[in-house]
Design a protein around this motif. Structure first.
Motif, PDB file in Angstrom:
ATOM      1  N   GLY A 142     -36.406  28.390 -13.913  1.00 44.55           N
ATOM      2  CA  GLY A 142     -36.096  29.153 -14.861  1.00 44.55           C
ATOM      3  C   GLY A 142     -34.577  28.456 -15.447  1.00 44.55           C
ATOM      4  N   ASP A 143     -33.834  27.899 -14.565  1.00 43.84           N
ATOM      5  CA  ASP A 143     -32.450  27.514 -14.893  1.00 43.84           C
ATOM      6  C   ASP A 143     -32.743  26.574 -15.966  1.00 43.84           C
ATOM      7  OD1 ASP A 143     -31.247  29.089 -13.171  1.00 43.84           O
ATOM      8  OD2 ASP A 143     -30.930  27.364 -11.965  1.00 43.84           O
ATOM      9  N   LYS A 144     -31.637  26.653 -17.099  1.00 41.32           N
ATOM     10  CA  LYS A 144     -31.442  25.619 -18.021  1.00 41.32           C
ATOM     11  C   LYS A 144     -30.815  24.480 -17.745  1.00 41.32           C
ATOM     12  CE  LYS A 144     -30.082  25.053 -22.784  1.00 41.32           C
ATOM     13  NZ  LYS A 144     -29.328  25.589 -24.191  1.00 41.32           N
ATOM     14  N   LEU A 145     -31.378  23.273 -18.039  1.00 41.37           N
ATOM     15  CA  LEU A 145     -30.753  21.978 -17.540  1.00 41.37           C
ATOM     16  C   LEU A 145     -29.806  21.328 -18.732  1.00 41.37           C
ATOM     17  CD1 LEU A 145     -33.641  19.857 -16.387  1.00 41.37           C
ATOM     18  CD2 LEU A 145     -32.271  21.303 -14.974  1.00 41.37           C
ATOM     19  N   PRO A 146     -28.570  20.850 -18.301  1.00 46.12           N
ATOM     20  CA  PRO A 146     -27.830  20.260 -19.529  1.00 46.12           C
ATOM     21  C   PRO A 146     -28.438  19.406 -20.662  1.00 46.12           C
ATOM     22  CG  PRO A 146     -26.823  19.686 -17.265  1.00 46.12           C
ATOM     23  CD  PRO A 146     -28.319  20.210 -17.073  1.00 46.12           C
ATOM     24  N   SER A 147     -27.817  19.633 -21.646  1.00 45.43           N
ATOM     25  CA  SER A 147     -28.480  18.863 -22.555  1.00 45.43           C
ATOM     26  C   SER A 147     -28.584  17.294 -22.681  1.00 45.43           C
ATOM     27  CB  SER A 147     -27.664  19.055 -24.231  1.00 45.43           C
ATOM     28  OG  SER A 147     -26.570  18.603 -24.110  1.00 45.43           O
ATOM     29  N   ILE A 148     -29.280  16.702 -23.205  1.00 51.68           N
ATOM     30  CA  ILE A 148     -29.562  15.311 -23.016  1.00 51.68           C
ATOM     31  C   ILE A 148     -28.148  14.402 -23.506  1.00 51.68           C
ATOM     32  CG2 ILE A 148     -30.432  12.934 -23.966  1.00 51.68           C
ATOM     33  CD1 ILE A 148     -33.049  14.892 -24.091  1.00 51.68           C
ATOM     34  N   ARG A 149     -27.572  14.897 -24.607  1.00 52.19           N
ATOM     35  CA  ARG A 149     -26.246  14.469 -25.022  1.00 52.19           C
ATOM     36  C   ARG A 149     -25.078  14.530 -24.233  1.00 52.19           C
ATOM     37  NH1 ARG A 149     -25.672  12.618 -29.746  1.00 52.19           N
ATOM     38  NH2 ARG A 149     -27.335  14.099 -30.661  1.00 52.19           N
ATOM     39  N   SER A 150     -25.005  15.914 -23.550  1.00 48.97           N
ATOM     40  CA  SER A 150     -24.022  16.141 -22.715  1.00 48.97           C
ATOM     41  C   SER A 150     -24.036  15.472 -21.174  1.00 48.97           C
ATOM     42  CB  SER A 150     -23.840  17.766 -22.315  1.00 48.97           C
ATOM     43  OG  SER A 150     -24.907  18.117 -21.616  1.00 48.97           O
ATOM     44  N   LEU A 151     -25.313  15.211 -20.898  1.00 51.63           N
ATOM     45  CA  LEU A 151     -25.557  14.409 -19.648  1.00 51.63           C
ATOM     46  C   LEU A 151     -25.153  12.905 -19.984  1.00 51.63           C
ATOM     47  CD1 LEU A 151     -28.921  15.562 -17.997  1.00 51.63           C
ATOM     48  CD2 LEU A 151     -26.493  15.736 -17.131  1.00 51.63           C
ATOM     49  N   SER A 152     -25.587  12.437 -21.119  1.00 50.58           N
ATOM     50  CA  SER A 152     -25.144  11.142 -21.454  1.00 50.58           C
ATOM     51  C   SER A 152     -23.766  10.786 -21.508  1.00 50.58           C
ATOM     52  CB  SER A 152     -26.038  10.819 -23.076  1.00 50.58           C
ATOM     53  OG  SER A 152     -25.606   9.439 -23.407  1.00 50.58           O
ATOM     54  N   ASN A 153     -22.935  11.722 -21.881  1.00 49.68           N
ATOM     55  CA  ASN A 153     -21.632  11.681 -21.946  1.00 49.68           C
ATOM     56  C   ASN A 153     -21.123  11.700 -20.693  1.00 49.68           C
ATOM     57  OD1 ASN A 153     -21.578  11.234 -24.895  1.00 49.68           O
ATOM     58  ND2 ASN A 153     -21.165  13.344 -25.366  1.00 49.68           N
ATOM     59  N   SER A 154     -21.399  12.590 -19.927  1.00 48.87           N
ATOM     60  CA  SER A 154     -20.739  12.889 -18.743  1.00 48.87           C
ATOM     61  C   SER A 154     -20.911  11.917 -17.501  1.00 48.87           C
ATOM     62  CB  SER A 154     -21.110  14.339 -18.187  1.00 48.87           C
ATOM     63  OG  SER A 154     -22.324  14.490 -17.845  1.00 48.87           O
ATOM     64  N   LEU A 155     -22.164  11.339 -17.761  1.00 51.58           N
ATOM     65  CA  LEU A 155     -22.787  10.401 -16.858  1.00 51.58           C
ATOM     66  C   LEU A 155     -22.444   8.901 -17.314  1.00 51.58           C
ATOM     67  CD1 LEU A 155     -25.879  12.016 -15.535  1.00 51.58           C
ATOM     68  CD2 LEU A 155     -23.675  12.145 -14.255  1.00 51.58           C
ATOM     69  N   ASN A 156     -22.241   9.022 -18.436  1.00 58.58           N
ATOM     70  CA  ASN A 156     -21.891   7.455 -19.101  1.00 58.58           C
ATOM     71  C   ASN A 156     -23.421   6.763 -19.116  1.00 58.58           C
ATOM     72  OD1 ASN A 156     -20.438   5.647 -20.771  1.00 58.58           O
ATOM     73  ND2 ASN A 156     -19.903   4.469 -18.978  1.00 58.58           N
ATOM     74  N   ILE A 157     -24.407   7.442 -19.261  1.00 49.45           N
ATOM     75  CA  ILE A 157     -25.738   6.694 -19.436  1.00 49.45           C
ATOM     76  C   ILE A 157     -26.389   6.948 -20.763  1.00 49.45           C
ATOM     77  CG2 ILE A 157     -28.008   6.791 -18.435  1.00 49.45           C
ATOM     78  CD1 ILE A 157     -26.925   8.078 -15.722  1.00 49.45           C
ATOM     79  N   ASN A 158     -27.104   5.819 -21.235  1.00 53.79           N
ATOM     80  CA  ASN A 158     -27.608   5.873 -22.653  1.00 53.79           C
ATOM     81  C   ASN A 158     -28.692   7.012 -22.864  1.00 53.79           C
ATOM     82  OD1 ASN A 158     -29.942   5.075 -24.466  1.00 53.79           O
ATOM     83  ND2 ASN A 158     -28.094   3.298 -24.995  1.00 53.79           N
ATOM     84  N   VAL A 159     -28.388   7.363 -23.990  1.00 49.22           N
ATOM     85  CA  VAL A 159     -29.121   8.766 -24.276  1.00 49.22           C
ATOM     86  C   VAL A 159     -30.737   8.736 -23.933  1.00 49.22           C
ATOM     87  CG1 VAL A 159     -29.866  10.228 -26.331  1.00 49.22           C
ATOM     88  CG2 VAL A 159     -27.693   9.807 -25.968  1.00 49.22           C
ATOM     89  N   ASN A 160     -31.054   7.319 -24.540  1.00 53.05           N
ATOM     90  CA  ASN A 160     -32.540   6.980 -24.240  1.00 53.05           C
ATOM     91  C   ASN A 160     -33.143   7.021 -22.878  1.00 53.05           C
ATOM     92  OD1 ASN A 160     -32.995   6.711 -27.234  1.00 53.05           O
ATOM     93  ND2 ASN A 160     -32.414   4.617 -27.034  1.00 53.05           N
ATOM     94  N   THR A 161     -32.087   6.680 -21.969  1.00 57.08           N
ATOM     95  CA  THR A 161     -32.460   6.547 -20.487  1.00 57.08           C
ATOM     96  C   THR A 161     -32.658   8.125 -19.842  1.00 57.08           C
ATOM     97  OG1 THR A 161     -31.249   4.486 -20.230  1.00 57.08           O
ATOM     98  CG2 THR A 161     -31.689   5.965 -18.284  1.00 57.08           C
ATOM     99  N   ILE A 162     -31.589   8.878 -20.582  1.00 57.08           N
ATOM    100  CA  ILE A 162     -31.746  10.367 -20.315  1.00 57.08           C
ATOM    101  C   ILE A 162     -33.057  10.835 -20.576  1.00 57.08           C
ATOM    102  CG2 ILE A 162     -30.684  12.677 -20.466  1.00 57.08           C
ATOM    103  CD1 ILE A 162     -28.964  10.817 -18.738  1.00 57.08           C
ATOM    104  N   LYS A 163     -33.359  10.630 -21.936  1.00 57.68           N
ATOM    105  CA  LYS A 163     -34.518  11.039 -22.644  1.00 57.68           C
ATOM    106  C   LYS A 163     -35.838  10.844 -21.751  1.00 57.68           C
ATOM    107  CE  LYS A 163     -33.215  11.394 -27.579  1.00 57.68           C
ATOM    108  NZ  LYS A 163     -33.462  10.784 -28.778  1.00 57.68           N
ATOM    109  N   ARG A 164     -35.913   9.369 -21.355  1.00 56.59           N
ATOM    110  CA  ARG A 164     -37.118   8.999 -20.540  1.00 56.59           C
ATOM    111  C   ARG A 164     -37.294   9.673 -19.300  1.00 56.59           C
ATOM    112  NH1 ARG A 164     -35.745   4.042 -22.585  1.00 56.59           N
ATOM    113  NH2 ARG A 164     -34.321   3.538 -20.619  1.00 56.59           N
ATOM    114  N   ALA A 165     -35.904   9.799 -18.503  1.00 55.43           N
ATOM    115  CA  ALA A 165     -35.954  10.685 -17.424  1.00 55.43           C
ATOM    116  C   ALA A 165     -36.559  12.172 -17.474  1.00 55.43           C
ATOM    117  CB  ALA A 165     -34.525  10.627 -16.747  1.00 55.43           C
TER     118      ALA A 165
END
Length: 104
Positions: free
Chosen positions: A11-34
Protein backbone atom coordinates in the motif's frame (compact mmCIF):
# COMPACT_ATOMS: atom_id res chain seq x y z
CA UNK A 1 15.25 -4.85 -2.19
CA UNK A 2 13.50 -2.08 -0.25
CA UNK A 3 10.23 -3.97 -0.55
CA UNK A 4 11.92 -7.21 0.53
CA UNK A 5 13.43 -5.56 3.60
CA UNK A 6 10.15 -3.95 4.61
CA UNK A 7 11.14 -0.35 3.97
CA UNK A 8 8.18 -0.19 1.59
CA UNK A 9 5.13 -2.09 2.81
CA UNK A 10 1.97 -3.11 0.94
CA UNK A 11 0.00 0.00 0.00
CA UNK A 12 2.98 2.35 0.30
CA UNK A 13 3.51 4.81 -2.52
CA UNK A 14 6.88 4.55 -4.26
CA UNK A 15 8.93 7.61 -5.20
CA UNK A 16 8.22 9.06 -8.62
CA UNK A 17 10.24 7.97 -11.62
CA UNK A 18 11.66 11.46 -12.03
CA UNK A 19 12.71 11.80 -8.37
CA UNK A 20 14.39 8.37 -8.42
CA UNK A 21 16.15 9.25 -11.65
CA UNK A 22 17.51 12.45 -10.12
CA UNK A 23 18.47 11.03 -6.73
CA UNK A 24 20.09 7.85 -8.11
CA UNK A 25 21.49 9.49 -11.25
CA UNK A 26 19.91 6.78 -13.41
CA UNK A 27 18.27 7.37 -16.78
CA UNK A 28 14.48 7.89 -16.61
CA UNK A 29 13.91 5.13 -19.17
CA UNK A 30 15.83 2.65 -17.01
CA UNK A 31 13.63 3.50 -14.02
CA UNK A 32 10.50 3.18 -16.19
CA UNK A 33 11.58 -0.28 -17.36
CA UNK A 34 12.31 -1.39 -13.79
CA UNK A 35 8.91 -0.12 -12.60
CA UNK A 36 7.19 -1.82 -15.55
CA UNK A 37 8.88 -5.11 -14.64
CA UNK A 38 7.80 -4.77 -10.99
CA UNK A 39 4.23 -4.12 -12.10
CA UNK A 40 4.34 -7.00 -14.58
CA UNK A 41 5.50 -9.30 -11.77
CA UNK A 42 2.67 -8.12 -9.54
CA UNK A 43 4.95 -6.46 -6.99
CA UNK A 44 3.51 -3.00 -7.65
CA UNK A 45 0.45 -1.46 -9.26
CA UNK A 46 -0.23 1.92 -10.84
CA UNK A 47 -3.06 4.22 -9.86
CA UNK A 48 -3.67 6.68 -12.70
CA UNK A 49 -2.68 10.16 -11.59
CA UNK A 50 -1.76 9.01 -8.07
CA UNK A 51 1.46 7.06 -8.54
CA UNK A 52 2.88 3.58 -8.12
CA UNK A 53 2.12 1.54 -5.01
CA UNK A 54 3.35 -1.71 -3.46
CA UNK A 55 0.88 -4.56 -3.99
CA UNK A 56 -0.53 -6.56 -1.11
CA UNK A 57 1.65 -9.61 -0.43
CA UNK A 58 4.25 -8.67 -3.08
CA UNK A 59 6.69 -11.30 -1.81
CA UNK A 60 4.14 -14.10 -2.08
CA UNK A 61 3.78 -13.58 -5.82
CA UNK A 62 4.02 -17.00 -7.49
CA UNK A 63 5.40 -15.53 -10.72
CA UNK A 64 8.35 -14.00 -8.87
CA UNK A 65 9.07 -17.21 -6.95
CA UNK A 66 8.90 -19.23 -10.16
CA UNK A 67 11.44 -16.93 -11.81
CA UNK A 68 13.77 -17.08 -8.83
CA UNK A 69 13.59 -20.87 -8.69
CA UNK A 70 14.44 -21.01 -12.40
CA UNK A 71 17.50 -18.83 -11.72
CA UNK A 72 18.54 -21.07 -8.80
CA UNK A 73 18.10 -24.18 -10.94
CA UNK A 74 20.36 -22.71 -13.62
CA UNK A 75 22.99 -21.77 -11.02
CA UNK A 76 22.89 -25.20 -9.35
CA UNK A 77 23.12 -26.98 -12.70
CA UNK A 78 26.13 -24.86 -13.60
CA UNK A 79 27.77 -25.48 -10.22
CA UNK A 80 27.22 -29.25 -10.55
CA UNK A 81 28.77 -29.23 -14.03
CA UNK A 82 31.82 -27.46 -12.59
CA UNK A 83 32.34 -30.01 -9.82
CA UNK A 84 30.59 -28.40 -6.85
CA UNK A 85 29.25 -31.17 -4.63
CA UNK A 86 25.74 -31.45 -3.29
CA UNK A 87 27.11 -31.12 0.24
CA UNK A 88 28.92 -27.90 -0.67
CA UNK A 89 25.66 -26.49 -2.00
CA UNK A 90 23.76 -27.55 1.15
CA UNK A 91 26.42 -25.91 3.31
CA UNK A 92 26.19 -22.69 1.30
CA UNK A 93 22.40 -22.62 1.53
CA UNK A 94 22.52 -23.21 5.29
CA UNK A 95 25.03 -20.36 5.69
CA UNK A 96 22.83 -18.00 3.70
CA UNK A 97 19.70 -18.83 5.70
CA UNK A 98 21.52 -18.70 9.06
CA UNK A 99 22.80 -15.23 8.16
CA UNK A 100 19.18 -14.14 7.93
CA UNK A 101 17.01 -13.11 5.08
CA UNK A 102 14.93 -10.09 4.18
CA UNK A 103 11.63 -11.70 5.19
CA UNK A 104 12.29 -12.09 8.93
Amino acid sequence: MLINTGVYKPGDKLPSIRSLSNSLNINVNTIKRAFAELENDGVTYSAQGRGIFVSSNPLENAKIKEGVLDEVKTAVTSAKARGVSEQELHTLIEEIYKAGDFND
